[in-house]
Structure formats: C-alpha cells, structure tokens
Design a protein around this motif. Structure first.
Motif, PDB file in Angstrom:
ATOM      1  N   ALA A   1      64.676 -28.704 -87.310  1.00  0.00           N
ATOM      2  CA  ALA A   1      64.744 -28.206 -86.214  1.00  0.00           C
ATOM      3  C   ALA A   1      66.247 -27.111 -86.353  1.00  0.00           C
ATOM      4  O   ALA A   1      66.152 -26.021 -85.863  1.00  0.00           O
ATOM      5  CB  ALA A   1      65.421 -29.174 -85.016  1.00  0.00           C
ATOM      6  N   GLN A   2      67.210 -27.067 -87.146  1.00  0.00           N
ATOM      7  CA  GLN A   2      67.852 -26.063 -87.340  1.00  0.00           C
ATOM      8  C   GLN A   2      67.539 -25.015 -87.584  1.00  0.00           C
ATOM      9  O   GLN A   2      68.389 -23.988 -87.406  1.00  0.00           O
ATOM     10  CB  GLN A   2      69.312 -26.957 -88.286  1.00  0.00           C
TER      11      GLN A   2
ATOM     12  N   LEU B   1      64.362 -23.869 -87.619  1.00  0.00           N
ATOM     13  CA  LEU B   1      63.884 -23.000 -86.743  1.00  0.00           C
ATOM     14  C   LEU B   1      64.712 -22.207 -85.591  1.00  0.00           C
ATOM     15  O   LEU B   1      64.123 -21.293 -84.937  1.00  0.00           O
ATOM     16  CB  LEU B   1      63.319 -24.129 -86.137  1.00  0.00           C
ATOM     17  N   GLN B   2      65.522 -23.495 -85.196  1.00  0.00           N
ATOM     18  CA  GLN B   2      66.654 -22.774 -84.577  1.00  0.00           C
ATOM     19  C   GLN B   2      67.297 -21.193 -84.446  1.00  0.00           C
ATOM     20  O   GLN B   2      67.217 -20.237 -84.227  1.00  0.00           O
ATOM     21  CB  GLN B   2      68.098 -23.591 -83.781  1.00  0.00           C
TER      22      GLN B   2
ATOM     23  N   MET C   1      65.545 -19.815 -87.007  1.00  0.00           N
ATOM     24  CA  MET C   1      63.865 -18.467 -87.370  1.00  0.00           C
ATOM     25  C   MET C   1      63.941 -17.987 -85.584  1.00  0.00           C
ATOM     26  O   MET C   1      63.776 -16.684 -85.949  1.00  0.00           O
ATOM     27  CB  MET C   1      63.365 -19.241 -88.021  1.00  0.00           C
ATOM     28  N   PHE C   2      63.950 -18.636 -84.686  1.00  0.00           N
ATOM     29  CA  PHE C   2      64.249 -18.199 -83.146  1.00  0.00           C
ATOM     30  C   PHE C   2      65.018 -17.050 -83.047  1.00  0.00           C
ATOM     31  O   PHE C   2      64.597 -16.532 -82.597  1.00  0.00           O
ATOM     32  CB  PHE C   2      63.692 -19.282 -81.937  1.00  0.00           C
TER      33      PHE C   2
ATOM     34  N   LEU D   1      71.744 -28.250 -80.140  1.00  0.00           N
ATOM     35  CA  LEU D   1      70.787 -27.363 -80.791  1.00  0.00           C
ATOM     36  C   LEU D   1      70.266 -26.610 -79.772  1.00  0.00           C
ATOM     37  O   LEU D   1      70.149 -27.013 -79.066  1.00  0.00           O
ATOM     38  CB  LEU D   1      69.500 -28.853 -81.594  1.00  0.00           C
ATOM     39  N   ALA D   2      70.073 -25.079 -80.394  1.00  0.00           N
ATOM     40  CA  ALA D   2      69.044 -24.554 -79.827  1.00  0.00           C
ATOM     41  C   ALA D   2      68.020 -24.031 -79.695  1.00  0.00           C
ATOM     42  O   ALA D   2      67.326 -23.850 -80.762  1.00  0.00           O
ATOM     43  CB  ALA D   2      70.640 -22.884 -79.807  1.00  0.00           C
ATOM     44  N   GLU D   3      67.822 -22.747 -79.240  1.00  0.00           N
ATOM     45  CA  GLU D   3      66.891 -22.443 -79.227  1.00  0.00           C
ATOM     46  C   GLU D   3      65.142 -22.994 -78.756  1.00  0.00           C
ATOM     47  O   GLU D   3      64.837 -24.084 -78.968  1.00  0.00           O
ATOM     48  CB  GLU D   3      66.023 -21.983 -80.426  1.00  0.00           C
TER      49      GLU D   3
ATOM     50  N   ALA E   1      62.657 -24.462 -81.109  1.00  0.00           N
ATOM     51  CA  ALA E   1      63.380 -25.347 -81.796  1.00  0.00           C
ATOM     52  C   ALA E   1      63.936 -26.650 -81.388  1.00  0.00           C
ATOM     53  O   ALA E   1      62.798 -27.327 -81.991  1.00  0.00           O
ATOM     54  CB  ALA E   1      64.775 -24.459 -82.355  1.00  0.00           C
TER      55      ALA E   1
ATOM     56  N   TRP F   1      60.555 -28.760 -80.786  1.00  0.00           N
ATOM     57  CA  TRP F   1      59.580 -29.398 -81.652  1.00  0.00           C
ATOM     58  C   TRP F   1      60.707 -30.015 -82.781  1.00  0.00           C
ATOM     59  O   TRP F   1      60.217 -31.375 -83.099  1.00  0.00           O
ATOM     60  CB  TRP F   1      60.349 -27.968 -83.347  1.00  0.00           C
ATOM     61  N   TYR F   2      62.163 -30.689 -82.122  1.00  0.00           N
ATOM     62  CA  TYR F   2      63.051 -31.888 -82.632  1.00  0.00           C
ATOM     63  C   TYR F   2      61.800 -33.184 -81.858  1.00  0.00           C
ATOM     64  O   TYR F   2      62.169 -34.147 -82.360  1.00  0.00           O
ATOM     65  CB  TYR F   2      64.530 -31.119 -82.268  1.00  0.00           C
TER      66      TYR F   2
ATOM     67  N   PHE G   1      55.766 -18.283 -81.982  1.00  0.00           N
ATOM     68  CA  PHE G   1      56.561 -17.249 -81.897  1.00  0.00           C
ATOM     69  C   PHE G   1      56.038 -15.835 -81.374  1.00  0.00           C
ATOM     70  O   PHE G   1      56.606 -15.502 -80.901  1.00  0.00           O
ATOM     71  CB  PHE G   1      56.929 -17.487 -83.508  1.00  0.00           C
TER      72      PHE G   1
ATOM     73  N   GLN H   1      58.081 -16.338 -77.791  1.00  0.00           N
ATOM     74  CA  GLN H   1      59.268 -15.305 -77.984  1.00  0.00           C
ATOM     75  C   GLN H   1      59.281 -14.542 -78.159  1.00  0.00           C
ATOM     76  O   GLN H   1      60.338 -13.274 -78.104  1.00  0.00           O
ATOM     77  CB  GLN H   1      60.154 -16.747 -79.129  1.00  0.00           C
TER      78      GLN H   1
END
Lengths: 203, 203
Positions: free
Chosen positions: A89-90, A92-93, A95-96, B64-66, B69, B72-73, B96, B99
């Motif tokens: 998840a981090q 992906l964080q 990447m987003f 956890l941000a975004e 993500a 997903w988590y 994606f 976003q």
C-alpha cells in the motif's frame, strides 16, 4: 512476447521500460509519436480509448494502460514489489502521489518547455503555479528521503521507479534540484542499481 | 481501531468511507476542514507531509495517504479486490485513470464551482479545458460500460468505488450526464450494492 506501445521521451513509458529491464523481460517495442497525434488514431484508440502511451499488449492481444498499473502487473512476485501488505500500500501511495502531485507539474512543465515550440497564453499563465507545485512535490520527496535510502521498506522498488522517471529529467522542465540533496543522492542510487537502463535505451 | 482523517465533501475521502463500509470495518472519523486549511497545519503535516485528506491512521500510528492506496490496503483479500493478476492490474488501471484523467477535471470543476465563492481569472480561463477533459473521461467510461456492468471482471469492486466517488456528484461541477446512459445505469447499480453508504453518511 509482450508488446510495449511507447514514446521514448515519455517518463511514463520509461517507468515501464525500466521495470521490464529490471525484471529481465523481453518485449517488442512499437513507437508512436505523441507530438504527431499517433496515439489518437482510430487504430490506437481501439487499443486504448484514453489515447495514451505507454500501453502494454499481452500475447493474447489484451491491452493494459496506465504506466503504474503496467509496472504493477509486470513486477508482481518480483523483488521490485513488496510482499508485505502495508509495504504494498505504501508503494501504491507513492505511485499515486507521483501521478497526482508530481507528474502534472514536473512532467507537464518539462513537456511545455522542452518539447513545444511556443506556449499558449494560458500555458504561460499556468506555468508559475505548476512550477510551485512541482517544487512542493520535490520537497515532500526530500523530506522522506532524508530518513531512508529508498521510498518503501529500505529497498529499491516500484515506488522508486515511478518517481525516478520524471524526477531525473526535471531539469528539462526548468527545475533546479540543488536544494534537494537527498533527492540527488537517491537519483544516483537508483541509477546505480544493477540492470538499470537510461530513458533512451532501446531493448 | 482505525482512524480516518477526512473531509466529508471529499470524493477521495468518500472512496475510503465506501470501502470501509463494504468491508464492514469500524473506524474513528476525525474531520478536517480543507477550506480552513486544517490539512496544512504542522500537526497534520507531521502525519502527511503532502497535506491532504483522506489519511488512514493505523492502530500503531502509521499513516497511509492517497485514497486509492488506502482502499487497496483495506480491500486486499476481500471480494472488492480481484484475486487474478490481470484483473488486479486492470483495477489499478482504472484507479490511475481516475486520479490522472478524471479527478483533476471533474472533481476540480466541482470544487471550483460548488465550493469557492468566486473563481480567480486563471481558474476562469482554465475551466473550459477542464470541462472538456472531464467530458472526455466520461466518454471513456461510457464506452467501457456499454459492454460490461462494472469496470473489471463483471463484478463490483475497487475500480467502481474509485470512479463512482466523483462521477456521482459530477453535476455539482456543471457536468450534464444525459449523454452517458451507461454511466447513469452503472451509477444506479453501484448505489444499489448491499452495504452502500452515501457521501454524507457518518459511521
């Protein structure tokens, strides 16, 4: 064999090429000149209705769009993709973060300044705000990299590939990276990884 | 217990709230008024240096941000996240897409028109281009949904949640969805899912 539809100067495309290189995957490269509208033809739009490269075409003809989704697909099960749920998840964080808070400013400023013969008045008006937000993204990266060598879990992976692609050519967008020493050291660290290829490398 | 830092009107935040609801996960909601700069305070920036909600705080304090993500988590291992490798990548492709090609146009137009008292001259100049690109994103969705009931694998999942969040309030940004009948039917289909909650629903 995999087919990558791409444009060599694209940092988004470079993410995929770098992932393919690190995974040691062979592929056929088909180039499309985005400056000549070659991703907006009926033939291309049939493969990706959103009209963008990079586009990965699998052996059965299935097409996958969006650079980060393609990288995720390619890297699953390899050391580039973390096995741990939180680390995934981090990854992906970041990447987003790259696609939302970094690319629209750093990559777009580069495209406007480095590839267009002349900006429109609206682009001229938007540019200072894009530069400011690009520097803000670099600041977030600098703060994170001051405490760790790579973006996630202390090791090189997909988040580094995603952020390296446009950061390493940010100078072409007029960004001065002197105030971001940890970003600079990280850029060198990524470029020193075994299997690294440059943005102009053709397989 | 999980803590969600959020702002109720945010579609990005709503994605996370919808995922939490579908997963049946309890959480503590902490609201931050983005219109009053409450995500740019030193206390908030210590949690997320990028200064944005939604932000998920785990029980050990890890943040956890975004939005995507976080979703997903939360959804890994649930029916919202596909088990198949290609379907996972296709889910990410649409997240994606949202976003990069949807949110910056549809959500930003909504924010400008629905929440700001007055646009700056630059925002006024940018608005027509943002509307055009927002309609282009809706066109890509319409074409895809003409052939299938949900975005990936014929079943409701994370890609639908990601795209529903701002599409269902696109009217607040001045978008007319009449020309997108498949998008409209899909919106109803998502809202009819067991466990659905509305954007203003507090746990």
């Amino acid at each position: 064999m995999l087919t990558l539809h791409d444009y060599m100067d694209s940092g988004n495309g470079y993410k995929v090429r770098l992932t393919l290189a690190h995974c040691g995957l062979p592929y056929r490269l088909v180039e499309h000149d985005i400056l000549k509208g070659e991703t907006r033809t009926p033939a291309f739009l049939a493969r990706n209705p959103n009209g963008r490269i990079p586009l990965l075409e699998l052996e059965d003809g299935t097409c996958l769009a969006e650079s980060d989704a393609i990288c995720w697909y390619l890297a699953e099960g390899t050391p580039l993709a973390p096995a741990d749920r939180l680390a995934r998840a981090q990854t992906l964080q970041w990447m987003f973060f790259e696609q939302y808070s970094h690319e629209p400013y750093i990559a777009v400023a580069r495209f406007w300044k480095h590839y267009l013969p002349k900006l429109t008045p609206l682009q001229e008006a938007e540019l200072p705000g894009r530069m400011e937000k690009g520097y803000a993204a670099l600041g977030v990266m600098e703060q994170h990299l001051a405490r760790q060598p790579f973006f996630v879990g202390g090791r090189f992976g997909l988040a580094d590939i995603a952020l390296y692609a446009y950061t390493h050519v940010a100078g072409e967008g007029g960004f001065n990276l002197d105030a971001f020493p940890h970003v600079n050291v990280w850029l060198s660290r990524v470029a020193a990884q075994p299997g690294h290829v440059t943005i102009d490398h053709k397989n």
